[in-house]
Enzyme design. Structure first.
Site: not given
Length: 135
Positions: A57, A85, A91, A102, A112, A126
């Protein structure tokens, strides 16, 4: 204090959910110490998702993040990584708690709305990608 990166993905912006999403974090007393809206470039997005490079993906994921602007946020707080989270939810929105971002707003597993760092190591990696100016 812990820091984590959050991205509001193009579908969250297109659906006018920016304020709604940000308010989830602010209501939990998490501090936004960096925020910017940018059009992601392919190099930045590929670097961000490098761990998914061999997954089937990957190409679709990169194309999705290039569809429009992204909001990048650096969030700080006690246990920020786990808190964010939990706020984001699983997810797959079908598996997410209904009170999560979500669970309430995401339509599919592939689109999402948000990304957040999954560990302190990922958060630091990140942060360097999206907020190199913040130490």
């Amino acid at each position: 204090m812990e820091r984590t990166l959050v991205l509001i993905k193009p579908d969250g912006i297109k659906r006018n959910l920016i304020g709604e999403i940000i308010s989830f974090y602010e209501r939990k007393d998490l501090k936004i110490i960096g925020l910017k809206m940018i059009q992601g470039n392919v190099n930045t997005i590929e670097e961000h998702y490098i761990e998914h490079k061999e997954k089937k993906y990957y190409k679709e994921l990169i194309e999705y993040l290039m569809e429009g602007p992204i909001i990048a946020m650096l969030i700080e707080g006690e246990n920020a990584i786990k808190f964010v989270r939990k706020i984001n939810g699983a997810t797959d929105p079908l598996e997410a708690d209904m009170g999560s971002i979500r669970g309430m707003y995401a339509l599919t597993k592939q689109r999402n709305l948000v990304h957040s760092s999954d560990s302190e190591i990922s958060a630091e990696r990140e942060r360097k990608i999206w907020f190199p100016e913040i130490k």
